[in-house]
Scaffold this motif. Structure first.
Motif, mmCIF file in Angstrom:
data_model
loop_
_atom_site.group_PDB
_atom_site.id
_atom_site.type_symbol
_atom_site.label_atom_id
_atom_site.label_comp_id
_atom_site.label_asym_id
_atom_site.label_seq_id
_atom_site.Cartn_x
_atom_site.Cartn_y
_atom_site.Cartn_z
ATOM 1 N N PHE A 1 0.730 -1.286 -0.160
ATOM 2 C CA PHE A 1 -0.504 0.036 0.029
ATOM 3 C C PHE A 1 0.797 1.312 -0.179
ATOM 4 C CE2 PHE A 1 -3.063 -3.689 0.992
ATOM 5 C CZ PHE A 1 -4.363 -2.932 1.088
ATOM 6 N N THR A 2 0.398 2.336 -0.925
ATOM 7 C CA THR A 2 1.290 4.015 -0.543
ATOM 8 C C THR A 2 0.944 4.262 -0.114
ATOM 9 O OG1 THR A 2 1.733 3.026 -3.144
ATOM 10 C CG2 THR A 2 1.548 5.096 -2.652
ATOM 11 N N PHE A 3 1.811 4.996 0.844
ATOM 12 C CA PHE A 3 0.602 5.880 1.865
ATOM 13 C C PHE A 3 0.422 6.768 1.214
ATOM 14 C CE2 PHE A 3 2.212 10.012 5.019
ATOM 15 C CZ PHE A 3 0.708 9.170 5.504
ATOM 16 N N GLU A 4 -0.984 7.869 1.795
ATOM 17 C CA GLU A 4 -1.449 9.375 1.032
ATOM 18 C C GLU A 4 -1.571 10.299 1.733
ATOM 19 O OE1 GLU A 4 -4.484 7.218 -2.388
ATOM 20 O OE2 GLU A 4 -5.261 7.165 -0.722
ATOM 21 N N GLY A 5 -1.963 10.019 3.401
ATOM 22 C CA GLY A 5 -1.340 11.301 4.187
ATOM 23 C C GLY A 5 -2.319 10.640 5.061
ATOM 24 N N ARG A 6 -2.343 11.893 5.828
ATOM 25 C CA ARG A 6 -3.414 11.882 6.817
ATOM 26 C C ARG A 6 -4.554 12.884 7.511
ATOM 27 N NH1 ARG A 6 1.122 11.973 11.921
ATOM 28 N NH2 ARG A 6 1.427 9.565 11.204
ATOM 29 N N PHE A 7 -5.037 12.290 7.619
ATOM 30 C CA PHE A 7 -6.578 13.325 8.049
ATOM 31 C C PHE A 7 -6.824 13.525 9.682
ATOM 32 C CE2 PHE A 7 -10.020 11.982 4.650
ATOM 33 C CZ PHE A 7 -8.682 12.128 3.967
#
Length: 231
Positions: free
Chosen positions: A173-179
């Motif tokens: 999986f690719t890290f997309e960001g933090r909510f």
């Protein structure tokens, strides 16, 4: 990037923009494990062991739910899981022992966008960090991309849950960001890390899984010769 009639950039058109299908399986069969649609009749006794009788309380820290307080609570939960279509729950049966040693689900299923999330992963200690655990993820990914033809496969976790984040990245999986301040649970604030795999990435990732899962990648003690990343 294509332009519309107003000379604005727009996303590429899809050859097939039809909605996806909902999950509906009885069995996904692998070499080291099988992934089965969860039912109370087939799976309750095995699941009871790692959900309640011999549960590891620290495994529930980052779950939205608290640990179960009784056998009846486990049964009620599994009855709900069996009837649920979104999330859609699976039991993971280890072929070496013949026992169900894990559960997980496809959730946030969005047929219109052909997007789905892997979540609610609970594994008994005997299944953690094994070939069967990795193969279970591979079997469901194959089902999502090759049978349901979904475009996006998500993984989300509490930003402080490093084992979950590490597992996502190991699985491709690719890290997309933090909510930030994404949720409140158990009286705590949660920042949520988002990861994904998209359909164009799947063929290469599928080959990596198959190379890693091949019997010749393990020695007589079951130790890997090459890591998943190296494959």
């Amino acid at each position: 990037m294509p332009l519309n009639q107003y000379q604005q950039e727009v996303g590429p058109s899809l050859a097939d923009a039809r909605p996806g299908k909902m999950p509906d399986i009885t069995l996904l069969d692998g070499r080291y494990c099988s992934v089965e649609h969860l039912t109370v009749a087939e799976h309750y006794e095995d699941i009871l062991d790692f959900y309640f009788t011999n549960r590891i309380l620290s495994d529930w820290t980052y779950m939205y739910a608290d640990p179960f307080e009784s056998e009846e609570a486990v049964r009620q939960c599994l009855e709900d899981y069996e009837q649920s279509s979104n999330p859609y729950f699976f039991a993971i049966r280890d072929k070496a022992s013949g026992k169900v040693l894990g559960t997980f689900s496809l959730m946030a299923i969005t047929p219109k966008n052909r997007s789905v999330e892997m979540g609610r992963v609970i594994l008994a200690p005997a299944l953690q960090k094994t070939r069967a655990a990795t193969e279970a993820q591979y079997l469901v990914m194959t089902y999502v991309f090759d049978v349901l033809y979904y475009r996006r496969y998500e993984w989300k976790c509490d930003s402080l849950n490093r084992p979950s984040a590490n597992a996502a990245q190991r699985l491709g999986f690719t890290f997309e960001g933090r909510f930030r301040n994404h949720a409140i649970y158990k009286g705590r604030s949660r920042d949520t890390d988002w990861f994904s795999i998209i359909d164009s990435e799947w063929p290469a990732l599928k080959e990596r899984f198959e190379n890693w899962l091949a019997p010749d990648n393990f020695d007589e003690n079951g130790q890997q010769k090459r890591s998943l990343k190296e494959c």
